[in-house]
Enzyme design. Structure first.
Site, mmCIF file in Angstrom:
data_model
loop_
_atom_site.group_PDB
_atom_site.id
_atom_site.type_symbol
_atom_site.label_atom_id
_atom_site.label_comp_id
_atom_site.label_asym_id
_atom_site.label_seq_id
_atom_site.Cartn_x
_atom_site.Cartn_y
_atom_site.Cartn_z
ATOM 1 N N ALA A 232 0.937 -1.293 -0.261
ATOM 2 C CA ALA A 232 -0.257 0.172 -0.090
ATOM 3 C C ALA A 232 0.479 1.349 -0.170
ATOM 4 O O ALA A 232 1.469 1.155 0.670
ATOM 5 C CB ALA A 232 -1.199 0.401 0.949
ATOM 6 N N GLY A 235 3.450 2.807 -4.011
ATOM 7 C CA GLY A 235 3.982 3.817 -5.552
ATOM 8 C C GLY A 235 4.487 3.105 -6.444
ATOM 9 O O GLY A 235 4.799 3.375 -7.931
ATOM 10 N N HIS A 272 -6.506 9.963 -9.464
ATOM 11 C CA HIS A 272 -5.965 8.909 -10.144
ATOM 12 C C HIS A 272 -5.952 8.936 -11.301
ATOM 13 O O HIS A 272 -5.313 8.860 -12.529
ATOM 14 C CB HIS A 272 -6.486 6.981 -10.437
ATOM 15 C CG HIS A 272 -5.324 6.170 -9.321
ATOM 16 N ND1 HIS A 272 -4.957 5.089 -9.757
ATOM 17 C CD2 HIS A 272 -5.720 6.462 -8.201
ATOM 18 C CE1 HIS A 272 -4.544 4.677 -8.892
ATOM 19 N NE2 HIS A 272 -4.477 4.815 -7.677
#
Length: 402
Positions: A232, A235, A272
């Site tokens: 988590a 990267g 995102h």
């Protein structure tokens, strides 16, 4: 046509004067770079590096035969030196052309940033394109109906979308040698830099290297299937997106779907989407097999397999112990095998993200431990079908394969 790179660095060079960052501290030997400058066939000098005469001498070249000097961008690095005997440097207006008595032809290319790009054609018919730091073509990337360039030198690290634009226009093809220049301290030098560039179909060379335009034997092969693993916030998604940043089109496959009323999830999705290039499309689905089978589509970025597995376990009710023992495990294994087979057979370029598991706290429930075990098996099955496998830890990608 030969091109000697008297420098390959950013305008301030590498290491940057007065900078104490880790990259500058390790920029020694062949990793030290002067400001980018090109010497074409000993006749044409594009941009200037500090101490150009000494730089040329170190490369086994001389500036005595230079007949034209052109500048591509405002000089914001160390003061430039103009060796005696060189023609006065000029900036060619956008769209204008210069012809040298040697048969070399120079065309100024308009950019979307301050500066001028240059297309250089040699007497042998070979062509190269040189773009200054931070620059991308503002209009058509090549002459109408023209063939791809034999050599392209540009700021791949900071402007990967410039390479994507050139690919979309057909100015960069499979045999185009793409060389990264204007290299500063944005990424680590050495192996890590070469790895990142190779994923984009580009490479870097030390200062003083002479390239033969049209010799594409060193053009790196872009990996077709890549699995990016990580914990988590390691990267891993950023690494996956970076590997496709120089493609003109990418289909982003989000396996997480939507979660009604979950504001925190919606914010994650927004972040995102905001960092993806505008030319990328997004589809929210866990039906990956048909996408992998469609070989005519653009590259795929699948994020992520852990969420795909959650959906697959929901579909077979793998969370219930009785169902799991009476056919659920078998049905899930069949789904995983089908997906692994699709990865094996696909002809598309695909980068897939998944969570690495098993290094932390043991889940407290049987269903949690089941998910952990099945994700480990899924990762292993997909990794077996990928040429490149990376593990991202604290933002640093370590190659496990490829």
């Amino acid at each position: 046509m030969d091109v000697t790179l008297l420098g390959t660095g950013a305008p301030a060079g590498l290491p940057c004067p007065g900078c104490s960052c880790a990259v500058c501290a390790t920029a020694v030997g062949e990793h030290a770079r002067a400001a980018t400058a090109l010497l074409v066939d000993g006749l044409l000098l594009v941009d200037l590096t500090p101490g150009p005469a000494f730089a040329a001498a170190r490369a086994g070249q001389s500036l005595q035969g230079v007949r034209q000097v052109v500048l591509s961008h405002p000089q914001d690095g160390p003061p430039l030196e103009f060796p005696a005997g060189l023609p006065a440097p000029v900036r060619v207006p956008d769209g204008q052309r210069l012809s040298l008595i040697s048969g070399h032809r120079v065309r100024a290319v308009a950019l979307d940033a301050p500066g001028t790009g240059y297309e250089v054609g040699g007497p042998d018919g070979r062509r190269l394109l040189y773009l200054p730091p931070g620059g991308a073509p503002a209009g058509p990337a090549g002459p109408p109906g023209g063939e791809p360039y034999d050599l392209v030198l540009l700021d791949v690290v900071n402007r990967p979308e410039a390479l994507a634009r050139l690919r979309a226009a057909g100015a960069v093809g499979p045999t185009t040698d793409v060389v990264a220049v204007h290299l500063g301290h944005q990424v680590p030098p050495g192996v890590e830099l070469r790895r990142r560039l190779a994923a984009l179909g580009a490479r870097c060379v030390p200062d003083g290297t002479t390239l033969t335009v049209g010799d594409y034997r060193r053009v790196p092969d872009i990996p077709r299937r890549t699995l990016v693993l990580g914990g988590a916030r390691s990267g891993k998604s950023v690494e996956a997106e970076r590997r496709l940043a120089a493609f003109p089109e990418v289909l982003y496959v989000a396996t997480g779907g939507t979660r009604s009323g979950d504001r925190e999830w919606a914010e994650r999705v927004r972040l995102h989407r905001d960092r993806r290039p505008s030319g990328w499309r997004t589809v929210e689905t866990c039906d990956l097999v048909p996408l992998l089978a469609d070989e005519q589509g653009p590259p795929l970025l699948v994020d992520c397999l852990a969420l795909w597995l959650t959906d697959a376990m929901d579909a077979v009710d793998a969370w219930t112990d009785e169902v799991w023992a009476n056919g659920g495990a078998r049905r899930l294994a069949a789904r995983v095998a089908e997906l692994a087979e699709a990865f094996r057979e696909t002809g598309r370029t695909v980068v897939t993200v998944s969570n690495e598991v098993g290094s932390g706290v043991v889940p407290a429930t049987a269903s949690g431990r089941r998910f952990r075990d099945e994700l480990g098996r899924l990762n292993a099955a997909v990794a077996a079908e990928c040429e490149h496998v990376l593990l991202v830890t604290a933002g640093i990608a370590s190659p496990l394969r490829g």
